[in-house]
Design a protein around this motif. Sequence first.
Motif, PDB file in Angstrom:
ATOM      1  N   GLN A   1      66.723 112.107 -31.890  1.00 35.36           N
ATOM      2  CA  GLN A   1      66.324 112.032 -30.484  1.00 35.36           C
ATOM      3  C   GLN A   1      64.824 111.772 -30.340  1.00 35.36           C
ATOM      4  N   GLN A   2      64.026 112.521 -31.083  1.00 35.60           N
ATOM      5  CA  GLN A   2      62.576 112.382 -30.961  1.00 35.60           C
ATOM      6  C   GLN A   2      62.103 111.009 -31.441  1.00 35.60           C
ATOM      7  N   MET A   3      62.669 110.531 -32.544  1.00 38.99           N
ATOM      8  CA  MET A   3      62.274 109.217 -33.050  1.00 38.99           C
ATOM      9  C   MET A   3      62.679 108.117 -32.085  1.00 38.99           C
ATOM     10  N   SER A   4      63.865 108.253 -31.483  1.00 37.47           N
ATOM     11  CA  SER A   4      64.326 107.263 -30.508  1.00 37.47           C
ATOM     12  C   SER A   4      63.417 107.244 -29.284  1.00 37.47           C
ATOM     13  N   LYS A   5      63.040 108.432 -28.816  1.00 39.55           N
ATOM     14  CA  LYS A   5      62.171 108.526 -27.639  1.00 39.55           C
ATOM     15  C   LYS A   5      60.794 107.934 -27.905  1.00 39.55           C
ATOM     16  N   ARG A   6      60.335 108.008 -29.146  1.00 43.18           N
ATOM     17  CA  ARG A   6      58.990 107.532 -29.472  1.00 43.18           C
ATOM     18  C   ARG A   6      58.965 106.078 -29.932  1.00 43.18           C
ATOM     19  N   GLY A   7      60.103 105.386 -29.758  1.00 45.96           N
ATOM     20  CA  GLY A   7      60.111 103.947 -29.984  1.00 45.96           C
ATOM     21  C   GLY A   7      60.528 103.472 -31.357  1.00 45.96           C
ATOM     22  N   PHE A   8      60.966 104.365 -32.225  1.00 49.38           N
ATOM     23  CA  PHE A   8      61.462 103.933 -33.527  1.00 49.38           C
ATOM     24  C   PHE A   8      62.791 103.190 -33.349  1.00 49.38           C
ATOM     25  N   VAL A   9      62.974 102.116 -34.096  1.00 44.92           N
ATOM     26  CA  VAL A   9      64.234 101.376 -34.075  1.00 44.92           C
ATOM     27  C   VAL A   9      65.199 102.083 -35.025  1.00 44.92           C
ATOM     28  N   MET A  10      66.254 102.668 -34.463  1.00 46.95           N
ATOM     29  CA  MET A  10      67.179 103.477 -35.245  1.00 46.95           C
ATOM     30  C   MET A  10      68.365 102.650 -35.720  1.00 46.95           C
ATOM     31  N   GLN A  11      68.716 102.828 -36.984  1.00 44.43           N
ATOM     32  CA  GLN A  11      69.901 102.178 -37.537  1.00 44.43           C
ATOM     33  C   GLN A  11      71.165 102.716 -36.881  1.00 44.43           C
TER      34      GLN A  11
ATOM     35  N   LYS B   1      57.987  94.976 -43.028  1.00 43.54           N
ATOM     36  CA  LYS B   1      57.004  94.973 -41.951  1.00 43.54           C
ATOM     37  C   LYS B   1      57.119  93.727 -41.077  1.00 43.54           C
ATOM     38  N   ASP B   2      57.400  92.566 -41.710  1.00 45.80           N
ATOM     39  CA  ASP B   2      57.454  91.307 -40.955  1.00 45.80           C
ATOM     40  C   ASP B   2      58.627  91.265 -39.985  1.00 45.80           C
ATOM     41  N   ASP B   3      59.803  91.676 -40.443  1.00 40.96           N
ATOM     42  CA  ASP B   3      61.004  91.643 -39.596  1.00 40.96           C
ATOM     43  C   ASP B   3      61.174  92.917 -38.779  1.00 40.96           C
ATOM     44  N   GLY B   4      60.381  93.913 -39.092  1.00 38.85           N
ATOM     45  CA  GLY B   4      60.458  95.179 -38.372  1.00 38.85           C
ATOM     46  C   GLY B   4      61.214  96.244 -39.147  1.00 38.85           C
ATOM     47  N   TRP B   5      60.697  97.455 -39.108  1.00 39.41           N
ATOM     48  CA  TRP B   5      61.338  98.577 -39.799  1.00 39.41           C
ATOM     49  C   TRP B   5      62.473  99.143 -38.960  1.00 39.41           C
ATOM     50  N   ARG B   6      63.513  99.611 -39.636  1.00 48.36           N
ATOM     51  CA  ARG B   6      64.583 100.378 -39.003  1.00 48.36           C
ATOM     52  C   ARG B   6      64.664 101.725 -39.710  1.00 48.36           C
TER      53      ARG B   6
END
Length: 319
Positions: A287-297, A233-238
Motif C-alpha cells: 500500500q505504501q509503495m503504491s501510494k508513493r508512486g512505485f510501479v508494482m508488479q 532504469k531505462d525501461d523503468g523499475w517494477r
Amino acid sequence: YSILELFSLSAENGSSLRRFDSMFVRGASADVPTEDKSAFGGEMSDISAMLRSCGDRSLVFVDEIGRGTSPKDGTCLAAAILENMSESGMSGMFATHLHGILNIPYSQAAERRLRQKRMAITRNSQGQFEWTYILEDGVCTNSLALVTAEKFGLPPSILKRASELSSYWGNGVDASSSHGSKTFGMNSDIQHATQILEDIVGEKSSVRIPPSFIPPPTFEGISCVYILQIGNKDDGWRYYVGETDSLSRRLQQHRAKGEEWKSMYAVAIQIKDGKSSARNIESLVVQQMSKRGFVMQSVSDGMTIRSKGKIEKSNCKMR
C-alpha cells in the motif's frame, strides 16, 4: 608433536581425524616501515601466500582479517576470503569481529561447508562475565568490548560515553562506509523502498541480496518480508513485495520466471512475530509503495490487512 598433542585433544574409540599435509596460522600483525608495509598490507601479503599454497588438505587458522581498513571494505574482503577458503576445501577456523560477515550472501558451494561457532560465556556469582574458552554452536554479535575495556582500566567516563554513542550505531551512523553512504550496490529507488519496509517493521535490520546471490542461512525457517526490484532504469523499475518462511527457495522460484527476474535485486527483513504478522506487513508495504508512486508488479497482496481475526479491505491500485 602430533595434532592431538598440539591441541590437547582427547580422542575416544571410533574417533577419526583428517590427515593434513600443511598448516597455516594467521594472527595479528604490525606495521613494518622497513618494508614499506602497513599492518593491513602485511595482512594481505600473508593471505595471498595462504591462497597460493593451501588447498583441500590444509588446516588453516585465520584471525581478525580486515581490521586495518574501513568496516565496509574489511567486511567485504574478509567475506570474499572466507568464501574462497571454503570453496577451495580448506578446513580450520576463521575468527572475526566484523559481524556484517554473518549476513553476506555466500555462494552455494561455500555455504555448504561453513559452520557457525562461538565461545561460550558465563556469569560468576558477582554477575560478571567470564570467558570459558569452550566452543559451542551459534553466532556471537556482542563482542563485550566495553566489559573488556573496563576490565583493563579504561576510565568510567569513557565507558559511559561509549555506551551512550552505541545507540546511534545503525541509526543514521553507518558502519559500512567511510564516506557516509548507508548502502552500496543499490540505486536510490530500491533504497527508498527499503526505507519504507524498515519504517513499517520498526527495525533497520534488512539484508540486501544482489542478483544471483543466495540469502543468508538465517532466513531459512523464519518468516520474512521481501521486496524485489525488477527491470532496468531505462525501461523503468517494477517492484514485487512478498512474504515467505524460506527466502532461498522463494528467490529461486522468482528467478526461474525469466531473464528479467534473474537480474532482480532483493531486500528482505525478518519478522519475529510469525507468518500472520508478515502478511500484514506485506500488505502495508504494498500500500505504501503504491501510494508513493512505485510501479508494482502486483498489488493483490495489498488488498487486505488482518487485524485481530478480522479482514479489512483497503484501496490499492496497480500503476
